[in-house]
Design a protein around this motif. Structure first.
Motif, short mmCIF file in Angstrom:
data_model
loop_
_atom_site.label_atom_id
_atom_site.label_comp_id
_atom_site.label_asym_id
_atom_site.label_seq_id
_atom_site.Cartn_x
_atom_site.Cartn_y
_atom_site.Cartn_z
N GLU A 73 0.84 -1.19 0.00
CA GLU A 73 0.00 0.00 0.00
C GLU A 73 0.88 1.25 0.00
OE1 GLU A 73 -3.24 0.16 -0.16
OE2 GLU A 73 -4.00 -1.78 0.52
N ASP A 77 -13.66 3.47 7.48
CA ASP A 77 -13.90 2.05 7.25
C ASP A 77 -13.50 1.21 8.45
OD1 ASP A 77 -14.79 2.19 4.42
OD2 ASP A 77 -12.79 3.05 4.15
N ARG A 116 -8.46 -6.82 6.83
CA ARG A 116 -9.78 -7.21 6.32
C ARG A 116 -10.65 -5.99 6.06
NH1 ARG A 116 -9.56 -10.94 10.59
NH2 ARG A 116 -11.21 -9.79 11.69
N ASP A 118 -9.40 -4.35 2.83
CA ASP A 118 -9.76 -5.16 1.65
C ASP A 118 -11.26 -5.06 1.36
OD1 ASP A 118 -7.14 -5.92 1.43
OD2 ASP A 118 -7.40 -7.87 2.41
N SER A 119 -12.07 -5.09 2.41
CA SER A 119 -13.52 -4.97 2.23
C SER A 119 -13.89 -3.60 1.67
CB SER A 119 -14.22 -5.21 3.56
OG SER A 119 -15.62 -5.02 3.44
N ARG A 126 -12.00 -1.65 -0.12
CA ARG A 126 -11.54 -1.53 -1.51
C ARG A 126 -12.49 -2.29 -2.45
NH1 ARG A 126 -6.32 -1.83 -0.85
NH2 ARG A 126 -6.16 0.43 -1.03
N SER A 127 -13.00 -3.42 -2.00
CA SER A 127 -13.97 -4.17 -2.81
C SER A 127 -15.25 -3.35 -2.99
CB SER A 127 -14.28 -5.50 -2.13
OG SER A 127 -15.27 -6.20 -2.84
N ARG A 128 -15.70 -2.70 -1.92
CA ARG A 128 -16.90 -1.87 -2.01
C ARG A 128 -16.68 -0.70 -2.96
NH1 ARG A 128 -17.20 2.66 -0.06
NH2 ARG A 128 -15.58 2.35 1.53
N SER A 132 -14.54 -0.52 -5.42
CA SER A 132 -14.44 -1.03 -6.78
C SER A 132 -15.81 -1.33 -7.36
CB SER A 132 -13.56 -2.28 -6.80
OG SER A 132 -13.51 -2.83 -8.10
N THR A 133 -16.68 -1.91 -6.55
CA THR A 133 -18.04 -2.24 -6.99
C THR A 133 -18.83 -0.98 -7.28
OG1 THR A 133 -18.02 -4.29 -5.71
CG2 THR A 133 -20.17 -3.42 -6.36
#
Length: 340
Positions: free
Chosen positions: A74, A151, A324, A327-328, A330-332, A334-335
């Motif tokens: 990062e 977050d 975690r 990562d969560s 970043r997934s949100r 990205s979506t």
């Protein structure tokens, strides 16, 4: 600011009782402020804070997280107010041209671990950091600050001090009523042994993780068996003095100043003269040492003083929780952004 004795659990009760009406107003205003909705940054945001005024290990914790996330690839940026400095920002901290008087002592320390943006408006600081390439934002001392949506929020608690007398500023050290702050926290990190009964007070309200402060081995070895004069201007100076004793140093004298204290040339001369009289070596914290400059007497003390750096060792479960959460997030993100 120097912590009043009555803020401690064993302190006198009458000043706290006298100030309780003011504390009720301030605590209510702080909780209302914390409930505001902030700016959603386009990168994950991790906040580090504490429930009380004064030192709990936020700066070492932020450094530990910056180093851990950097090792994962990062590019973390630290966003902070820059307490003790005069710049409102947003400004990128450059230790080669900035001093503690302009950006604050903690910003200079944190800049050794990651890029730092000082900004009283943390949303503006976040935009500046993202534009500069940040993939992750670490918010220093941000539990009560609503400028950014977080977050993950970690609250640091000193295991010996706990919550002091359990009252809100100015009657005690709490920044707001505890029960009102708990919903904003994902995990509480207890630094050192829990001798203040923190776990019993919090109960199942939020997860509790341990952490410990460790003096740098090289400095500890240099101080073993050495007679020292300790001086510090931090929230909990007794923690610094306990670390010195743990290194095997003999404390001949200890001088405690208010948090972020700006040392004067006269104070520097007195410390050096007393150390010489006692046959002791002056020793201070990293945070205090960065404030020793701008005058020949202060620079003389800086050159003579031993520094005791400390590292905060976070528990593996704390780091796993942070990984975690990022990562969560970043997934949100990205979506929500959808396909490029």
């Amino acid at each position: 600011m120097r912590m009043p004795d009555f803020w401690r659990a064993e302190g006198a009760l009458w000043p706290a009782r006298l100030l309780t009406p003011f504390a009720a107003v301030l605590g209510t205003l702080t909780l209302r402020r914390m409930a505001r909705t902030g700016f959603r940054a386009p990168v994950p945001v991790v906040a580090i804070g504490n429930f009380t005024a004064g030192g709990a290990g936020k700066t070492p914790a932020t450094i530990a997280l910056a180093e851990a996330f950097s090792a994962r690839g990062e590019r973390p940026f630290v966003i902070m107010r820059g307490h003790g400095g005069r710049l409102a920002g947003p400004v990128a901290v450059d230790p080669r041209r900035h001093a503690a008087e302009t950006v604050g002592d903690e910003a200079l320390l944190l800049a050794r671990a990651a890029p730092v943006i000082v900004a009283r408006d943390r949303a503006a600081g976040a935009r500046r950091a993202v534009a500069a390439g940040a993939t992750l934002l670490l918010l220093d001392d941000a539990l009560q600050n609503p400028h950014l949506i977080k977050d993950l929020t970690l609250a640091l608690i000193d295991g010996a001090f706990g919550f002091g007398n359990g009252r809100v500023i100015p009657a005690g050290p709490l920044r707001a009523p505890l029960e009102g702050q708990w919903p904003q926290v994902d995990c509480a990190v207890i630094v050192g042994p829990d001798t203040a009964g923190i776990a019993a007070r919090i109960g199942p309200a939020i997860p509790l993780h341990p952490a410990r402060l460790e003096p740098a081995p090289e400095a500890a070895a240099r101080l073993a068996g050495v007679r020292v004069l300790a001086f510090s201007g931090i929230g909990l100076p007794e923690k610094f003095e306990a670390s010195l004793r743990a290194c095997g140093a003999e404390i001949a004298a200890a001088h405690r100043f208010g948090d972020h204290h700006r040392f004067t040339p006269a104070e520097a001369r007195r410390i050096l003269a007393e150390a010489e009289q006692l046959g002791a070596r002056p020793v201070t914290t990293e945070k205090d040492h960065v404030r020793l400059g701008g005058h020949p007497d202060l620079e003389r003390l800086a050159a003579r003083a031993e520094i005791l750096p400390v590292t905060l060792r976070l528990a593996p479960e704390t780091l796993d929780l942070a990984y975690r959460a990022v990562d969560s997030a970043r997934s949100r993100i990205s979506t929500a952004s959808g396909p490029a």
